[in-house]
Design an enzyme around this catalytic site. Structure first.
Site: not given
Ligand SMILES: NC(=O)c1ccc[n+]([C@@H]2O[C@H](COP(=O)([O-])OP(=O)(O)OC[C@H]3O[C@@H](n4cnc5c(N)ncnc54)[C@H](O)[C@@H]3O)[C@@H](O)[C@H]2O)c1
Ligand SMILES: O=P(O)(O)OC[C@H](O)CO
Length: 320
Positions: A8, A10, A31, A102, A185, A238, A242, A248-249
């Protein structure tokens, strides 16, 4: 059709919201029990997507045993997937598991779908990747992503299950290309952030993006990806998003590094581990990856940013 989202954060929350808005009920697993309760009570994920309401047909839970669906979206960071599945993979022995992350696993060198297949050999593994910020998806802004799955029939089914009015999915069977594009990327985005943060200018950023794309294509080709996948949403698309946005983080992390500022260690920055994993491949002569290699060296404090720039500029002149 039932959909469950594991994670849960972003991205997981944004996907749950958009899929549920399309009418499919979604179970969202967090979690932390406190976090799940908070979301169930307030109907929003104020930790990651404040201000966006969870549709009624999103059920939030912290009970991993309650997670049964024929389509599971795995939305936790890349470096956590192997450990998570080692503990919980037996629960998801069949059905489809779609990686929504990713990166490249630092320990094994595997990408998301191979990591899933190693832990859950009976499941169909797929990946959802491409240019999208979670907040844009959650707000219902138009977004296009790549759904990659080696099994063509499963790819078609997942494409239709997970597409929504505002989230348009393109499919491919080239999982290697799709996941390498998404992983690499992030490293180039860190390099672009450093470039801007260190005051090297926008022309230099364009050079890093373009030469970064060249090395992404080089490694992907070497590892068997189809070139057109790298030119698509999961690669070029992407990369463009990014490397050019402070949302982008990965880019912001690089920006902070270039400015010698601190960066919130609680934020997920996938490119940092990926740089190190890919630099190892480069050292094994899989492909020449000069930008990725200097990013890894800077992150490991083996060279300074000034030395990284000098190393890149002093490379032998060559044909484009
Ligand atoms: N945020 C974005 O805009 C975005 C867009 C596209 C892709 N992504 C990809 O999505 C993936 C997750 O990113 P995010 O932005 O959701 O990160 P985030 O930091 O917002 O969330 C990560 C989630 O994973 C959970 N988590 C971490 N370790 C865990 C574990 N060992 N067991 C169970 N749960 C665990 C955390 O509690 C948290 O809820 C990344 O690979 C990121 O590249 C993110
Ligand atoms: O915030 P970032 O850098 O993890 O980028 C989020 C997504 O991967 C963009 O597509």
């Amino acid at each position: 059709m039932s959909v469950a989202v594991l994670g849960a954060g972003a991205f997981g929350t944004a996907l749950a919201i958009t899929i549920a808005r399309g009418g499919t009920p979604v179970t969202l697993w967090a979690r932390s029990a406190t976090h799940a309760e908070e979301m169930a009570n307030t109907r929003q994920n104020s930790r990651r997507l404040p201000g966006v309401e969870l549709p009624e047909n999103v059920t939030v839970t912290a009970e991993i045993g309650a997670m049964s669906a024929n389509t599971l979206l795995l939305a936790i960071p890349m470096q956590q997937i192997a450990g998570f599945l080692a503990k919980n993979g037996h629960r998801f022995a069949s059905g489809a598991i779609v990686a929504c992350c990713k990166g490249v696993d630092l320990e094994t060198g595997l990408g998301p779908t191979a990591t899933i297949s190693a832990a859950c050999p009976g499941a169909v593994s797929a990946i959802l990747t491409g240019p999208s910020f979670a907040i844009d998806i959650a707000r219902g802004l138009p977004t296009a992503l790549t759904l990659a799955c080696r099994d063509e029939a499963a790819a078609r089914r997942l494409q239709s299950t997970l597409s929504t009015e505002t989230l348009r999915l393109y499919r491919t069977t080239d999982t290697t290309g799709a996941e390498l594009g998404g992983a690499l990327k992030n490293v180039i985005a860190i390099a672009c952030g450093v470039t801007i943060g260190a005051g090297l200018g926008e022309s230099a950023r364009a050079a890093v993006m373009t030469r970064g794309f060249a090395e992404m294509q080089r490694l992907a080709r070497q590892l068997g990806a189809q070139p057109e996948t790298l030119s698509g949403l999961s690669g070029f698309g992407d990369l463009a998003l990014t490397c050019t946005s402070e949302k982008s983080r990965n880019f912001s992390f690089g920006l902070a590094l270039g400015r010698a500022e601190t960066f919130d260690a609680g934020k997920t920055v996938e490119g940092a581990a990926t740089a190190r994993a890919v630099a190892r491949l480069a050292r094994q002569n899989v492909a020449e990856m000069p930008i990725t290699s200097v990013v890894a060296s800077v992150l490991e404090n083996r060279i300074t940013i000034r030395e990284a720039v000098e190393a890149l500029l002093s490379r032998p002149l060559k044909e484009e």
